[in-house]
Design a protein around this motif. Structure first.
Motif, short mmCIF file in Angstrom:
data_model
loop_
_atom_site.label_atom_id
_atom_site.label_comp_id
_atom_site.label_asym_id
_atom_site.label_seq_id
_atom_site.Cartn_x
_atom_site.Cartn_y
_atom_site.Cartn_z
N LYS A 54 0.83 -1.21 0.00
CA LYS A 54 0.00 0.00 0.00
C LYS A 54 0.86 1.26 0.00
CE LYS A 54 -4.20 -1.96 1.93
NZ LYS A 54 -5.28 -1.82 2.93
N THR A 55 2.04 1.17 0.65
CA THR A 55 2.96 2.30 0.64
C THR A 55 3.44 2.57 -0.78
OG1 THR A 55 3.74 1.67 2.85
CG2 THR A 55 5.10 3.21 1.61
N ALA A 56 3.80 1.49 -1.51
CA ALA A 56 4.26 1.63 -2.89
C ALA A 56 3.16 2.18 -3.78
CB ALA A 56 4.74 0.28 -3.41
N GLU A 57 1.92 1.75 -3.56
CA GLU A 57 0.79 2.23 -4.37
C GLU A 57 0.58 3.73 -4.15
OE1 GLU A 57 -2.45 -0.22 -3.17
OE2 GLU A 57 -1.89 -1.89 -4.49
N PHE A 58 0.72 4.19 -2.90
CA PHE A 58 0.55 5.61 -2.60
C PHE A 58 1.62 6.44 -3.31
CE2 PHE A 58 1.78 9.31 -0.05
CZ PHE A 58 0.58 10.01 0.03
N LEU A 59 2.85 5.91 -3.34
CA LEU A 59 3.96 6.64 -3.95
C LEU A 59 4.05 6.42 -5.46
CD1 LEU A 59 6.67 5.86 -1.24
CD2 LEU A 59 5.58 8.09 -1.65
N SER A 60 3.22 5.51 -5.96
CA SER A 60 3.22 5.17 -7.40
C SER A 60 4.58 4.64 -7.85
CB SER A 60 2.82 6.39 -8.24
OG SER A 60 1.52 6.81 -7.93
N VAL A 61 5.15 3.75 -7.04
CA VAL A 61 6.41 3.08 -7.39
C VAL A 61 6.23 1.59 -7.19
CG1 VAL A 61 7.84 5.06 -6.76
CG2 VAL A 61 7.34 3.31 -5.04
N SER A 62 7.16 0.82 -7.70
CA SER A 62 7.10 -0.63 -7.48
C SER A 62 7.57 -0.96 -6.07
CB SER A 62 7.98 -1.35 -8.51
OG SER A 62 9.34 -1.04 -8.27
N THR A 63 7.20 -2.11 -5.58
CA THR A 63 7.66 -2.52 -4.25
C THR A 63 9.17 -2.78 -4.27
OG1 THR A 63 7.03 -4.79 -4.83
CG2 THR A 63 5.48 -3.52 -3.50
N TYR A 64 9.70 -3.18 -5.44
CA TYR A 64 11.14 -3.38 -5.56
C TYR A 64 11.87 -2.05 -5.36
CZ TYR A 64 15.73 -4.13 -7.60
OH TYR A 64 17.09 -4.17 -7.81
N LYS A 65 11.36 -0.99 -6.04
CA LYS A 65 12.00 0.33 -5.90
C LYS A 65 11.85 0.85 -4.48
CE LYS A 65 12.08 5.09 -7.62
NZ LYS A 65 13.55 5.17 -7.39
N LEU A 66 10.70 0.60 -3.88
CA LEU A 66 10.49 1.02 -2.50
C LEU A 66 11.55 0.41 -1.58
CD1 LEU A 66 8.60 2.36 -0.35
CD2 LEU A 66 7.46 0.14 -0.18
N LYS A 67 11.74 -0.90 -1.70
CA LYS A 67 12.71 -1.59 -0.84
C LYS A 67 14.13 -1.12 -1.15
CE LYS A 67 14.16 -6.21 0.63
NZ LYS A 67 15.61 -5.94 0.56
N TYR A 68 14.44 -0.98 -2.44
CA TYR A 68 15.80 -0.58 -2.84
C TYR A 68 16.14 0.80 -2.29
CZ TYR A 68 19.80 0.56 -5.80
OH TYR A 68 21.04 0.93 -6.25
N ASP A 69 15.21 1.74 -2.43
CA ASP A 69 15.48 3.11 -1.97
C ASP A 69 15.58 3.17 -0.44
OD1 ASP A 69 15.60 4.02 -4.52
OD2 ASP A 69 13.62 4.94 -4.55
N ILE A 70 14.76 2.40 0.26
CA ILE A 70 14.84 2.39 1.73
C ILE A 70 16.18 1.81 2.17
CG2 ILE A 70 13.88 1.38 3.84
CD1 ILE A 70 11.14 1.42 2.49
N ASP A 71 16.58 0.70 1.55
CA ASP A 71 17.86 0.06 1.91
C ASP A 71 19.05 0.98 1.67
OD1 ASP A 71 16.51 -2.19 2.65
OD2 ASP A 71 16.90 -3.30 0.80
#
Length: 233
Positions: free
Chosen positions: A197-214
């Motif tokens: 749901k976080t990725a959907e709000f930001l309009s990014v993939s979950t992969y990009k979400l995890k990569y950027d957080i890491d």
């Protein structure tokens, strides 16, 4: 007065008052053996009987691990074999032995065959113990990526161990997707119950979400923080 003497034949090749003339004589005659230039009055002392090893060490500037003059193939291989065994006992691998001795793979293979020399194989007990450790960590719920890091092996090795032991690795995708996240921007924060749901709000993939957080990156101006059930992780 100086003399040019053949080391092997122990014969005087030429005499002269000057070393330079004997050097030219050596170049012109090109004797097929090592030679030395010595004072004539020291000739008797210089030609006193010496062993082959003494003469070789004294007059032959040859790499010790190269085949030497008048050395048979058998003697050469025997000498190399002694050193190869010593290096193997010290933990040297095949390529390390060749580099240390300056020999090629053909020579090493011949020496191994002639003298029955084998390199130490990786201990099967060590491999089995490592795989058991992998299974223990997987059963504890540790993700396969973390297991790989813990034992110093690849994820493929972890999956292979699981297959050999009949252990089915749980799908870890849903575990990550269920982690709540917090977005912070301009002093305000928003929380979402899952990565999806976080990725959907930001309009990014979950992969990009995890990569950027890491990698500690902001996403579209938001600082993104993973949470556990008790708060910030």
């Amino acid at each position: 007065m100086y003399v040019l003497v053949g080391v092997k034949s122990r014969q005087v090749i030429a005499e002269s008052d000057y070393r330079s003339e004997l050097n030219r004589e050596r170049i012109n005659k090109q004797p097929n053996e090592p030679t030395m230039i010595i004072p004539k009055d020291k000739l008797e002392q210089s030609l006193k009987p010496e062993s082959v090893e003494e003469l070789r060490d004294k007059y032959y500037a040859v790499d010790y691990w190269q085949r030497q003059l008048d050395e048979t193939t058998k003697a050469y291989h025997a000498r190399v074999a002694v050193k190869v065994r010593q290096l193997i006992e010290q933990g040297y691998k095949r390529n390390d032995v060749m580099a240390e001795l300056g020999i090629n793979t053909g020579l090493l293979s011949n020496v191994q065959t002639e003298y029955g020399i084998l390199f130490k194989k990786r201990s099967t007990s060590t491999v089995a113990e490592r795989r058991k450790k992998m299974i223990e960590l997987l059963k504890s719920g540790m993700p396969k990526q973390d297991v790989a890091k813990a034992v110093g092996r690849s994820v493929d090795a972890v999956q292979e161990a699981a297959k050999l032991y009949g252990f089915k690795i749980p799908r870890q995708r849903s575990h990550y997707y269920d982690i709540p996240h917090r977005l912070i921007k301009n002093g305000e924060s928003i929380e979402f119950e899952s990565a999806k749901k976080t990725a959907e709000f930001l309009s990014v993939s979950t992969y990009k979400l995890k990569y950027d957080i890491d990698n500690g990156r902001e996403i579209k101006g938001y600082k993104v923080i993973r949470l556990d059930k008790q708060g910030v992780k």
